[in-house]
Design a protein around this motif. Structure first.
Motif, PDB file in Angstrom:
ATOM      1  N   GLY A 155       7.971   0.721  -6.822  1.00 18.33           N
ATOM      2  CA  GLY A 155       7.476   1.956  -7.440  1.00 18.33           C
ATOM      3  C   GLY A 155       5.965   1.978  -7.479  1.00 18.33           C
ATOM      4  O   GLY A 155       5.318   0.928  -7.605  1.00 18.33           O
ATOM      5  N   CYS A 156       5.423   3.165  -7.348  1.00 19.14           N
ATOM      6  CA  CYS A 156       3.969   3.316  -7.373  1.00 19.14           C
ATOM      7  C   CYS A 156       3.547   3.869  -8.730  1.00 19.14           C
ATOM      8  O   CYS A 156       4.057   4.898  -9.167  1.00 19.14           O
ATOM      9  N   PRO A 157       2.593   3.207  -9.404  1.00 19.67           N
ATOM     10  CA  PRO A 157       2.188   3.663 -10.737  1.00 19.67           C
ATOM     11  C   PRO A 157       1.312   4.918 -10.715  1.00 19.67           C
ATOM     12  O   PRO A 157       1.125   5.547 -11.752  1.00 19.67           O
ATOM     13  N   CYS A 158       0.777   5.274  -9.544  1.00 15.61           N
ATOM     14  CA  CYS A 158      -0.199   6.384  -9.532  1.00 15.61           C
ATOM     15  C   CYS A 158       0.463   7.750  -9.700  1.00 15.61           C
ATOM     16  O   CYS A 158       0.116   8.514 -10.581  1.00 15.61           O
ATOM     17  N   HIS A 159       1.429   8.086  -8.829  1.00 17.61           N
ATOM     18  CA  HIS A 159       2.037   9.419  -8.888  1.00 17.61           C
ATOM     19  C   HIS A 159       3.552   9.330  -8.845  1.00 17.61           C
ATOM     20  O   HIS A 159       4.232  10.293  -8.490  1.00 17.61           O
ATOM     21  N   GLY A 160       4.085   8.151  -9.137  1.00 12.07           N
ATOM     22  CA  GLY A 160       5.529   8.014  -9.272  1.00 12.07           C
ATOM     23  C   GLY A 160       6.309   7.900  -7.978  1.00 12.07           C
ATOM     24  O   GLY A 160       7.527   8.094  -7.985  1.00 12.07           O
ATOM     25  N   GLY A 161       5.643   7.576  -6.867  1.00 10.99           N
ATOM     26  CA  GLY A 161       6.386   7.382  -5.618  1.00 10.99           C
ATOM     27  C   GLY A 161       7.368   6.214  -5.755  1.00 10.99           C
ATOM     28  O   GLY A 161       7.037   5.193  -6.352  1.00 10.99           O
ATOM     29  N   GLN A 162       8.572   6.388  -5.222  1.00 13.57           N
ATOM     30  CA  GLN A 162       9.598   5.347  -5.336  1.00 13.57           C
ATOM     31  C   GLN A 162      10.137   5.005  -3.950  1.00 13.57           C
ATOM     32  O   GLN A 162      10.267   5.889  -3.078  1.00 13.57           O
TER      33      GLN A 162
ATOM     34  N   GLY B  32       9.319  11.135  -5.058  1.00 16.43           N
ATOM     35  CA  GLY B  32       7.876  11.264  -5.233  1.00 16.43           C
ATOM     36  C   GLY B  32       7.162  11.740  -3.984  1.00 16.43           C
ATOM     37  O   GLY B  32       7.794  12.083  -2.981  1.00 16.43           O
ATOM     38  N   PRO B  33       5.827  11.730  -4.038  1.00 16.65           N
ATOM     39  CA  PRO B  33       5.035  12.358  -2.980  1.00 16.65           C
ATOM     40  C   PRO B  33       4.812  11.577  -1.677  1.00 16.65           C
ATOM     41  O   PRO B  33       4.305  12.158  -0.723  1.00 16.65           O
ATOM     42  N   PRO B  34       5.128  10.281  -1.570  1.00 15.55           N
ATOM     43  CA  PRO B  34       4.850   9.603  -0.283  1.00 15.55           C
ATOM     44  C   PRO B  34       5.529  10.318   0.890  1.00 15.55           C
ATOM     45  O   PRO B  34       6.617  10.867   0.746  1.00 15.55           O
ATOM     46  N   VAL B  35       4.856  10.275   2.049  1.00 19.38           N
ATOM     47  CA  VAL B  35       5.339  11.043   3.198  1.00 19.38           C
ATOM     48  C   VAL B  35       6.157  10.205   4.177  1.00 19.38           C
ATOM     49  O   VAL B  35       6.695  10.728   5.154  1.00 19.38           O
TER      50      VAL B  35
ATOM     51  N   HIS C  16       0.852  -1.198   0.000  1.00 22.45           N
ATOM     52  CA  HIS C  16       0.000   0.000   0.000  1.00 22.45           C
ATOM     53  C   HIS C  16       0.879   1.236   0.000  1.00 22.45           C
ATOM     54  O   HIS C  16       1.618   1.475   0.960  1.00 22.45           O
ATOM     55  N   CYS C  17       0.787   2.026  -1.047  1.00 21.04           N
ATOM     56  CA  CYS C  17       1.635   3.214  -1.148  1.00 21.04           C
ATOM     57  C   CYS C  17       1.364   4.158   0.035  1.00 21.04           C
ATOM     58  O   CYS C  17       0.215   4.349   0.449  1.00 21.04           O
ATOM     59  N   ALA C  18       2.442   4.719   0.576  1.00 20.58           N
ATOM     60  CA  ALA C  18       2.314   5.629   1.722  1.00 20.58           C
ATOM     61  C   ALA C  18       1.886   7.031   1.295  1.00 20.58           C
ATOM     62  O   ALA C  18       1.805   7.931   2.128  1.00 20.58           O
ATOM     63  N   HIS C  19       1.579   7.207   0.003  1.00 20.92           N
ATOM     64  CA  HIS C  19       1.027   8.488  -0.435  1.00 20.92           C
ATOM     65  C   HIS C  19      -0.496   8.418  -0.335  1.00 20.92           C
ATOM     66  O   HIS C  19      -1.075   8.993   0.573  1.00 20.92           O
ATOM     67  N   LEU C  20      -1.138   7.687  -1.252  1.00 22.35           N
ATOM     68  CA  LEU C  20      -2.603   7.598  -1.228  1.00 22.35           C
ATOM     69  C   LEU C  20      -3.106   6.161  -1.256  1.00 22.35           C
ATOM     70  O   LEU C  20      -4.289   5.921  -1.438  1.00 22.35           O
ATOM     71  N   GLY C  21      -2.200   5.204  -1.084  1.00 21.67           N
ATOM     72  CA  GLY C  21      -2.632   3.810  -0.935  1.00 21.67           C
ATOM     73  C   GLY C  21      -2.705   2.990  -2.211  1.00 21.67           C
ATOM     74  O   GLY C  21      -3.227   1.878  -2.208  1.00 21.67           O
ATOM     75  N   CYS C  22      -2.197   3.503  -3.324  1.00 22.57           N
ATOM     76  CA  CYS C  22      -2.198   2.713  -4.570  1.00 22.57           C
ATOM     77  C   CYS C  22      -1.321   1.455  -4.395  1.00 22.57           C
ATOM     78  O   CYS C  22      -0.445   1.430  -3.535  1.00 22.57           O
TER      79      CYS C  22
HETATM   80  S1  FES Z   1      -0.516   6.795  -4.457  1.00 22.03           S
HETATM   81 FE1  FES Z   1       1.531   6.166  -4.728  1.00 22.03          FE
HETATM   82  S2  FES Z   1       2.569   7.930  -5.334  1.00 22.03           S
HETATM   83 FE2  FES Z   1       0.524   8.586  -5.100  1.00 22.03          FE
END
Ligand code: FES
Length: 319
Positions: A237-244, A254-257, A194-200
């Motif tokens: 890598g996250c496909p949604c907003h490029g979080g790595q 990328g944007p993950p916090v 689960h991406c730490a940005h928005l969960g993608c």
């Molecule tokens: S949800 Fe993964 S980078 Fe935005």
């Protein structure tokens, strides 16, 4: 005295502490809905009701007092309206108490109706996040399925009774053994996707089993169907907003916090059992020597350390 000539202050209700008590009661209800709906919310509701009743009584008793004081003059005005108004029009002061009463009743009734409509909707929308969240244990199979140093993309269900909706993915690596308080313990790195940005859903950046010519393990454990696909990731890598993320789950771009969440685990009878997830600010070191800066599980996008954490004081539990 003609009510029209009464000083403006006399038209205003006297200040009381009841509205403050009422507001405190509402605040306790709202906090209670989040923190402890069983005990704190009902106490808040009780406080709000008691102070609300006292407030309403104080307001209506004032109005009753004014009505009584004005009544003789009103009667006078009804007997000789021309003498009061001077032009035959309805005396200006006659309608004041009734208007005020109707105004307060309308506002009060509107508030009650608004509360009756809003509170259940807010409760149904918010409460499920705080209630009945159980951490399921997931049997990922025998430890011998996990070759030392090899990463696996593991898919499983956290609750087979819920079906596909409970399907999760984790990246699992057997780190071999580590020494804890003088005892050799098995070490695994188990990272949530689960991406730490928005969960993608985060993907492994690297070739997987088919390309590697390695066999994907599929089996059925007490926790339902399990799949272990070997992978050689350079990171995630996250496909949604490029979080790595690197292979310890630390954010690298990328944007993950924060870093990726991890699963707690235990080994029972030689089998790897996944427990709940926890959140991670960052990881120092790698593998069995990693120092994990762990926190209780919070939602995607939420800071767990630094000054930003004060923006997220209350969190519902997450799986
Ligand atoms: S949800 Fe993964 S980078 Fe935005």
């Amino acid at each position: 005295m003609n009510p029209e000539e009464m000083p403006e202050q006399e038209h205003l209700p006297k200040p009381t502490v009841w509205p403050i008590g009422f507001a405190i009661g509402i605040a306790v209800v709202l906090v209670g809905l989040i923190v402890d709906p069983t005990y704190i919310a009902p106490v808040g509701a009780l406080i709000a009701i008691v102070f609300g009743v006292l407030w309403a009584r104080a307001a209506t008793s004032e109005l009753r007092g004014r009505t009584t004081a004005i009544e003789p003059e009103r009667r006078e005005a009804q007997v000789a309206p021309a003498a009061v108004s001077g032009d035959g029009a309805q005396p200006a002061g006659e309608r004041f108490p009734r208007n005020k009463f109707l105004e307060l009743s309308t506002l009060g009734l509107g508030g009650v109706i608004g509360g009756l409509v809003t509170v259940p909707i807010a409760g149904f929308a918010v409460l499920p996040s705080f209630l009945g969240q159980k951490h399921h244990r997931t049997d990922l199979g025998p430890v011998s399925d996990f070759a030392e140093g090899q990463w696996y993309i593991s898919t499983f269900m956290t609750d087979p009774a819920e079906g596909e909706v409970s399907r999760r993915t984790a990246f699992v690596r057997n780190n071999g053994t580590t020494t804890v308080e003088g005892k050799a313990e098995p070490s695994f790195t188990i990272i949530s996707n689960h991406c730490a940005h928005l969960g993608c859903p985060v993907q492994a950046n690297g070739p997987t089993g088919a390309i590697l010519g390695m066999k994907t393990i599929s089996e059925h454990t007490v926790s339902g169907p399990i799949k272990l696909e070997p992978v050689v990731p350079a990171g995630f890598g996250c496909p949604c907003h490029g979080g790595q993320y690197d292979t310890e789950g630390n954010r690298t771009a990328g944007p993950p916090v924060r870093a990726l969440d991890r699963y707690a685990f235990e080994i029972i009878n030689g089998r790897l059992i996944l427990l709940g997830t926890f959140s991670v600010a960052h990881v120092d070191g790698t593998g069995a020597q990693a120092q994990i800066h762990k926190y209780k599980s919070v939602g995607p996008g939420e800071h767990v350390d630094g000054w930003e954490q004060i923006l997220y004081p209350i969190n519902p539990p997450h799986n």
